[in-house]
Design a protein around this motif. Structure first.
Motif, short mmCIF file in Angstrom:
data_model
loop_
_atom_site.label_atom_id
_atom_site.label_comp_id
_atom_site.label_asym_id
_atom_site.label_seq_id
_atom_site.Cartn_x
_atom_site.Cartn_y
_atom_site.Cartn_z
N HIS A 61 0.82 -1.07 0.10
CA HIS A 61 -0.03 -0.07 0.00
C HIS A 61 0.81 1.24 -0.13
CE1 HIS A 61 -2.09 3.24 2.64
NE2 HIS A 61 -2.92 3.27 1.43
N LYS A 86 -10.25 -7.19 -15.18
CA LYS A 86 -11.33 -5.77 -14.67
C LYS A 86 -12.57 -6.48 -14.90
CE LYS A 86 -11.90 -1.00 -14.87
NZ LYS A 86 -11.40 0.29 -15.15
N ILE A 113 -11.28 -5.32 -9.48
CA ILE A 113 -10.24 -5.44 -10.41
C ILE A 113 -9.36 -6.68 -9.60
CG2 ILE A 113 -7.75 -4.41 -10.96
CD1 ILE A 113 -9.45 -1.64 -10.64
N ILE A 155 -3.92 -8.90 -15.10
CA ILE A 155 -4.86 -8.02 -14.37
C ILE A 155 -6.22 -8.10 -15.14
CG2 ILE A 155 -5.44 -5.51 -14.11
CD1 ILE A 155 -2.43 -5.01 -14.94
N ILE A 179 -5.93 1.63 -13.40
CA ILE A 179 -4.72 0.53 -13.22
C ILE A 179 -3.70 0.97 -14.02
CG2 ILE A 179 -4.27 -1.86 -13.92
CD1 ILE A 179 -7.32 -2.35 -13.96
N ILE A 237 2.25 -3.17 -11.04
CA ILE A 237 1.03 -2.75 -11.23
C ILE A 237 0.56 -2.03 -10.16
CG2 ILE A 237 -1.33 -3.67 -11.71
CD1 ILE A 237 0.21 -6.15 -12.79
N VAL A 291 -2.67 0.02 -8.67
CA VAL A 291 -4.31 0.16 -8.82
C VAL A 291 -4.62 1.52 -7.82
CG1 VAL A 291 -6.68 -0.57 -8.52
CG2 VAL A 291 -4.70 -2.28 -9.26
N ILE A 292 -5.19 2.36 -8.63
CA ILE A 292 -5.66 3.47 -7.91
C ILE A 292 -6.83 3.15 -6.93
CG2 ILE A 292 -6.04 5.98 -7.75
CD1 ILE A 292 -3.36 5.22 -9.20
N ALA A 293 -6.58 3.35 -5.54
CA ALA A 293 -7.64 2.68 -4.32
C ALA A 293 -8.54 3.94 -4.04
CB ALA A 293 -6.82 1.71 -3.34
N SER A 294 -7.74 4.99 -4.17
CA SER A 294 -8.56 6.42 -3.58
C SER A 294 -7.71 7.39 -4.02
CB SER A 294 -8.69 6.19 -1.99
OG SER A 294 -9.42 7.25 -1.62
N THR A 319 -13.99 -1.26 -6.15
CA THR A 319 -14.25 0.24 -6.22
C THR A 319 -15.53 0.52 -6.57
OG1 THR A 319 -13.34 0.50 -8.39
CG2 THR A 319 -11.61 0.78 -6.81
N THR A 333 -9.46 7.16 -8.97
CA THR A 333 -9.76 5.53 -8.26
C THR A 333 -10.23 4.80 -9.44
OG1 THR A 333 -10.61 7.15 -6.41
CG2 THR A 333 -11.16 4.65 -6.58
N GLY A 334 -9.75 3.55 -9.17
CA GLY A 334 -10.02 2.39 -10.11
C GLY A 334 -9.08 2.12 -11.10
N ILE A 340 -9.07 -5.53 -5.97
CA ILE A 340 -9.58 -4.03 -5.59
C ILE A 340 -10.94 -3.74 -5.85
CG2 ILE A 340 -8.95 -1.74 -5.86
CD1 ILE A 340 -6.23 -4.21 -6.59
N TYR A 386 -10.46 1.89 2.01
CA TYR A 386 -10.23 3.24 1.90
C TYR A 386 -11.59 3.88 1.40
CZ TYR A 386 -5.92 1.12 1.72
OH TYR A 386 -4.65 0.08 2.02
N ALA A 387 -11.36 5.00 1.24
CA ALA A 387 -12.73 6.02 1.03
C ALA A 387 -13.91 5.17 0.07
CB ALA A 387 -12.33 7.46 0.50
N HIS A 388 -13.37 4.97 -1.06
CA HIS A 388 -14.18 4.36 -2.14
C HIS A 388 -13.75 2.98 -2.60
CE1 HIS A 388 -16.82 7.86 -2.01
NE2 HIS A 388 -15.66 8.51 -2.31
N SER A 389 -13.05 2.33 -2.04
CA SER A 389 -12.38 0.98 -2.31
C SER A 389 -12.17 0.04 -0.97
CB SER A 389 -11.18 1.24 -3.13
OG SER A 389 -10.20 1.82 -2.25
N ILE A 406 -2.52 0.76 -4.39
CA ILE A 406 -2.12 -0.71 -4.31
C ILE A 406 -0.99 -0.95 -5.43
CG2 ILE A 406 -3.01 -3.05 -4.06
CD1 ILE A 406 -3.85 -1.10 -1.70
#
Lengths: 437, 437
Positions: free
Chosen positions: A356, B402, B376, B400, A400, A376, A378-381, B424, A397-398, B422, B349-352, A420
């Protein structure tokens, strides 16, 4: 006033909070006047700012700690990074070369060397002005702070004074390094002080000592020849060979909070983090994990949890901790505080590692390509901008992102950004860590 | 022989190992003859297999536990899942309807109901044959096992016998539910037994009791009308109203290991998981996290760590645990054992939300589309086959995937498969969980 703060040490005595990167001086276990958490190095820094507002502070440290120092003291802090870990004489000599060649400080100016980790009061730092007077008046080559001992202990070195030079200034007869308690009691009776590791001297004297060891005419020359500098402590190389040494006494709080037991003495019944407790007695709890910790009817124990591990120990036995931490197989720090945020290992698998990464809003970071592994992200937030090679795009967010080995990339956190990272590769190397600059 | 094992309960008394899904009977804290870890439900299952090798076992449980039961007892185990949580009478009635209508068991056959969680010996299950004799001879309507008490306790119910029917069989005078210790001591003097919660009866008798409550002619009819069944315990509805009740005594080990204290009594000085300990005394340690735990000089404590939390408690006070677990805000289980493997929440996290999914080699799973969130999947280790809609492809480490909301997907683990998920979405719902079938 020129102050060199020494920051080093690995942190096995306060495991699992401390590790090879996060030494004890960086643990945010203290509370400042505004109720915010602060570390010992932050406390020392702000205490110096109170008594010596005009002082320029240089931090002498190693590469592993550079990031956490910037994170805690700010990007603009003056840091001298030793190219390899040697001892205090080489580290101080390098910082002196930095001050002389790069900061144009006169070789006649008084320099103050302080360890960054004693837990003390503001009054302690006022004593520096008295040392400055001695060095400027040239009544001694080295001036030290002697702490009036509170009890006989074998943990510290002792300074034995001889005659009084001026009121509140004594010449030093000799030093006794970590005596047994009986001898310590005898020394205290004779008026000896604890050696606080604070040294004042003229910049030129240390440069000359270094030059008698290695030939250099600028900072970079000494930096390149660093491995040729004598691997010896400042005490043995300089202090014990000095002809005229003065000591200025300080009476007040001064502790090395290097074990859980001494920490609990300063902060009894501490509970930091997600903690529920009931009927606990003399229990010190720190929980840095994101899961709840419940303590029921515990007595005289420390409970500490971090991404590196979990400790439950009787407080008085906690000083034995180091030997058990030494036996642990995995010594890779699972948590790192960086100047751009934080990095935490979430899991390790056969050919991959999951982390993280937290980038604080506003941080802008470019990095070196990693050699062996694919990452890789991944945008978690949160949101930011990401540049891979020449392509720049906004990330939310979301999203990749795939970064193949050898690809340069940059990231800018617009808001707080949680990513992540899954690092995969057949040749997954713990040292194949991204260097953010 | 037809045995119905009751599996229910939520697991706050053994927090953080137990949670709403993983009740105490599923914790793998015991060791079987071959040195492998086993749970109480696995131990009970194999003990029955020894004494009653031909018995058919039906598990009466709820939906949350169905997966972990299959994981621990095998896919082919016969499970009856109650459509909602009511009480033991409805649950047993539904299992009886399953046996009569779907397994074609005669209404004249003896049925045995057992709780799945007592910690006992093989000998206990041999007593079932004596109950069977009583029910088949029609000398009682209900036959029970009475455990010879080891000490007066208010934890259990008591069975007070009257006259001897046959050698080793007694008619029951009355029941006393959880008396205080003084009363319990008096009852033991009078020859009372602990009520082990084991009931034997003829299948038809319970079907008739259920039919007098709700009209049904097949399993599905009762399943649909389940909410109309009286919410009452089997003891109150059936046992206390029966005219002829017999009790068969059992002398031997029989314990409810429902608290850390009773667990530690059975398994003193336990250390499971990544644990280093020194000079510990009467300390019970379980570490299910992937980070090391060090215990130094602890005494009379339980230390337990899992993805749900960390507990450090004095052993004798650990029975108070439930009330403190009730105050915790987040009750979503962070760890789940599934019939296909394991699921662990790594971070929120906030949205994940980030999870580690482990699919055991050879498991083949198809799932329902999730409603609100995008998932994901990054393959952290292993290989398998993945089908999204109509597209099927092989997946390996580093791939990966999705999965948008509403998309059906299937996965087959060729080797052990570790996936980082992940999830989201703006409407991230804890109940928006994938249903694997």
């Amino acid at each position: 006033m020129q102050i060199i703060l020494l920051s080093g040490g690995s942190g096995k005595r306060l495991w699992p909070l401390s590790n090879d990167i996060r030494s004890k001086q960086f643990l945010k276990l203290l509370t400042d006047e505004n109720g915010n958490k602060e570390s010992i190095v932050q406390r020392t820094f702000s205490q110096i700012r109170i008594t010596q507002p005009d002082a320029h502070i240089t931090i002498a440290t190693n590469e592993a700690q550079a990031d956490i120092i910037k994170s805690q003291l700010g990007q603009s802090v003056d840091i001298v990074i030793e190219p390899e870990r040697r001892d205090t004489f080489p580290a101080i000599a390098l910082a002196c070369a930095h001050l002389f060649y790069e900061k144009n400080i006169s070789d006649n100016e008084a320099i103050f060397v302080l360890p960054c980790d004693p837990f003390t009061e503001v009054e302690f730092f006022r004593t520096l002005s008295k040392l400055e007077k001695i060095i400027n008046a040239n009544t001694a080559d080295i001036a030290l702070i002697g702490i009036k001992p509170l009890h006989p202990t074998s943990k510290y070195g002792y300074i034995v004074p001889s005659s009084e030079i001026e009121p509140g200034e004594y010449s030093v007869s000799h030093f006794v390094e970590k005596p047994d308690e009986e001898k310590a009691a005898q020394l205290i009776k004779e008026g000896a002080y604890w050696n606080g590791g604070v040294f004042a001297f003229k910049l030129g004297s240390i440069l000359n000592a270094a030059k008698s060891n290695v030939d250099f005419n600028n900072f970079n020359e000494l930096y390149k020849k660093y491995s040729e500098l004598q691997k010896i402590s400042f005490d043995y190389k300089i202090v014990e060979n000095a002809k005229r040494i003065a000591v200025v006494p300080y009476s007040g709080k001064w502790t090395d909070i290097g074990t859980w037991c001494t920490l609990a003495e300063e902060m009894p019944e501490t509970a930091l983090g997600l903690v529920t407790r009931k009927k606990t007695h003399n229990t010190f709890i720190v929980n840095e994990l994101n899961i709840p910790l419940i303590a029921l009817s515990t007595k005289d124990v420390v409970i500490a949890a971090s991404p590196d591990g979990i400790l439950v120990s009787d407080l008085s036995e906690s000083s034995q901790l180091k030997q058990f931490v030494d036996t642990l197989e995995n010594t890779q720090p699972m948590y790192e505080e960086r100047h751009w945020g934080e990095s935490t290992v979430l899991g390790k698998y056969a050919h991959s590692q999951v982390k993280h990464l937290y980038f604080a809003a506003g941080k802008f970071i470019s990095n070196q390509p990693h050699k062996y592994s694919t990452k890789i992200w991944v945008i978690a937030s949160g949101e930011g901008n990401f540049t891979l090679g020449c392509d720049r795009k906004k990330i939310v967010t979301g999203d990749i992102l795939k970064i193949e080995y050898g690809q340069k990339h940059k990231i800018e956190a617009i808001s707080d950004l949680h990513i992540i990272e899954i690092q995969t590769g057949n040749k997954l190397d713990e040292n194949d860590i991204q260097k953010f600059e």
